[in-house]
Write a protein that holds these residues in place. Structure first.
Motif, PDB file in Angstrom:
ATOM      1  N   LEU A  72       0.643   9.760  -9.113  1.00 13.78           N
ATOM      2  CA  LEU A  72       1.403   8.560  -9.474  1.00 13.78           C
ATOM      3  C   LEU A  72       1.026   7.372  -8.582  1.00 13.78           C
ATOM      4  O   LEU A  72       1.011   6.232  -9.041  1.00 13.78           O
ATOM      5  N   ASP A  73       0.705   7.649  -7.321  1.00 11.78           N
ATOM      6  CA  ASP A  73       0.291   6.544  -6.433  1.00 11.78           C
ATOM      7  C   ASP A  73      -0.928   5.828  -7.037  1.00 11.78           C
ATOM      8  O   ASP A  73      -0.973   4.599  -7.093  1.00 11.78           O
ATOM      9  N   ILE A  74      -1.899   6.619  -7.486  1.00 17.51           N
ATOM     10  CA  ILE A  74      -3.122   6.015  -8.057  1.00 17.51           C
ATOM     11  C   ILE A  74      -2.783   5.285  -9.365  1.00 17.51           C
ATOM     12  O   ILE A  74      -3.247   4.171  -9.608  1.00 17.51           O
TER      13      ILE A  74
ATOM     14  N   ARG B  57       4.277   2.584   1.903  1.00 17.76           N
ATOM     15  CA  ARG B  57       5.102   3.596   1.236  1.00 17.76           C
ATOM     16  C   ARG B  57       4.443   4.964   1.276  1.00 17.76           C
ATOM     17  O   ARG B  57       3.212   5.075   1.306  1.00 17.76           O
ATOM     18  N   LYS B  58       5.281   6.003   1.230  1.00 19.32           N
ATOM     19  CA  LYS B  58       4.807   7.376   0.984  1.00 19.32           C
ATOM     20  C   LYS B  58       5.704   7.932  -0.104  1.00 19.32           C
ATOM     21  O   LYS B  58       6.856   8.261   0.154  1.00 19.32           O
TER      22      LYS B  58
ATOM     23  N   LEU C  58       0.825  -1.219   0.000  1.00 14.56           N
ATOM     24  CA  LEU C  58       0.000   0.000   0.000  1.00 14.56           C
ATOM     25  C   LEU C  58       0.855   1.263   0.000  1.00 14.56           C
ATOM     26  O   LEU C  58       2.012   1.247   0.419  1.00 14.56           O
ATOM     27  N   VAL C  59       0.240   2.340  -0.456  1.00  7.70           N
ATOM     28  CA  VAL C  59       0.911   3.642  -0.435  1.00  7.70           C
ATOM     29  C   VAL C  59      -0.087   4.685   0.062  1.00  7.70           C
ATOM     30  O   VAL C  59      -1.294   4.564  -0.162  1.00  7.70           O
ATOM     31  N   THR C  60       0.418   5.674   0.765  1.00 12.67           N
ATOM     32  CA  THR C  60      -0.435   6.762   1.226  1.00 12.67           C
ATOM     33  C   THR C  60       0.356   8.064   1.171  1.00 12.67           C
ATOM     34  O   THR C  60       1.464   8.086   0.608  1.00 12.67           O
ATOM     35  N   GLY C  61      -0.187   9.124   1.737  1.00  9.89           N
ATOM     36  CA  GLY C  61       0.540  10.399   1.696  1.00  9.89           C
ATOM     37  C   GLY C  61       0.131  11.294   2.839  1.00  9.89           C
ATOM     38  O   GLY C  61      -0.710  10.929   3.660  1.00  9.89           O
TER      39      GLY C  61
END
Ligand code: IPD
Ligand code: CA
Ligand code: CA
Length: 267
Positions: free
Chosen positions: A194-196, A187-188, A156-159
């Motif tokens: 770009l994450d999407i 990840r961040k 997973l990635v978030t921000g």
């Protein structure tokens, strides 16, 4: 590739043109990092410069279309039917620090629905694009989301949170909660667009981001949906004004991730 609406062709052309100056500007950053002034002002002018090139290019074709842009705001407000949604540099902190993880993001909205979108990473030369009903692509190859079924196995990635955010604690504790549930460290990467796009091509299984603006996710929403993923908002808090909390997944882990972050919302 079978993407052929006039709008997507226009977006691609605008992206290619703007990216030339963006790449040049990114090359300057290294020099500015070590200068006494620092790169701050330069980056905000690079942002505006890039956006101007995109707007000019799109306006040449359709002077009457509306725009929702990060830098110039709203243009041609009276046109509610056709709108371009633009983020000239998504991942500004990365750009500012010389880290090559940022993108141009442009969506096209018609009758209140996103019809096509492009997210272009000019450094890696990766263009993610999609058009409603015609699938999603990375450069010339069709892309699809991953088929990971369980949240605990997901990457997973978030921000965030932004320095100015009023819900920092909530965002931090949510990060801790989700981290405890999944096996891989979260990840961040610093660019929501770009994450999407990375969820759309299976590099990540899902992402969630609080307090995003329309230009951060407009193009990503269609790219992900066309790649078989699920794009949604997990909080419709009106006090957030135009900001939205976005959840974007391969669709199979959606429910599990959504339950976790919504739980946080009602605590
Ligand atoms: C930001 C990035 C970041 C997200 C922020 C956005 P910007 O956009 O997408 O990943 O966490 O909420 O504002 O400022 O780099 O265009
Ligand atoms: Ca952005
Ligand atoms: Ca931006």
């Amino acid at each position: 590739m079978r993407l052929n609406s006039p709008q997507i062709n226009l977006i691609v052309k605008a992206c290619m043109k703007a990216s030339k100056s963006l790449i040049r500007d990114f090359g300057e950053i290294e020099n500015l990092q070590v200068s006494s002034k620092g790169p701050g002002d330069f980056v905000s002018s690079a942002d505006k410069r890039t956006e101007k090139i995109i707007i000019n290019e799109l306006q040449k074709a359709h002077p009457d279309y509306g725009f929702v842009t990060e830098e110039a705001g709203i243009i041609n407000k009276s046109n509610e039917k056709n709108k371009w949604i633009i983020d000239p540099i998504d991942g500004t902190s990365n750009f500012l620090n010389g880290l090559p993880q940022f993108a141009i993001s442009i969506g096209y909205e018609e009758e209140k629905e996103i019809k096509c979108g492009v997210i272009f990473d000019p450094i890696k030369n990766e263009m993610f694009l999609a058009e409603k009903g015609n699938g999603a692509y990375l450069n010339n190859s069709r892309i699809r989301v991953s088929n990971k079924k369980k949240l605990k196995d997901s990457f997973l990635v978030t921000g965030g949170p932004k320095h100015s955010s009023k819900i920092k604690e909530k965002i931090f504790s949510e990060y801790v909660d989700v981290s405890k549930t999944v096996h891989f460290p979260i990840r961040k990467f610093g660019s929501a667009a770009l994450d999407i796009a990375y969820v759309a091509c299976g590099r990540f299984d899902g992402c969630w981001h609080r307090e995003l603006s329309y230009w951060d996710y407009a193009a990503g929403s269609i790219i992900l949906r066309e790649a078989g993923g699920f794009f949604d908002f997990f909080d419709e808090d009106k006090s957030l004004s135009s900001k939205k909390n976005v959840i974007a997944t391969n669709s199979m882990i959606h429910r599990e991730l959504q339950d976790l972050v919504i739980k946080k919302d009602i605590e």
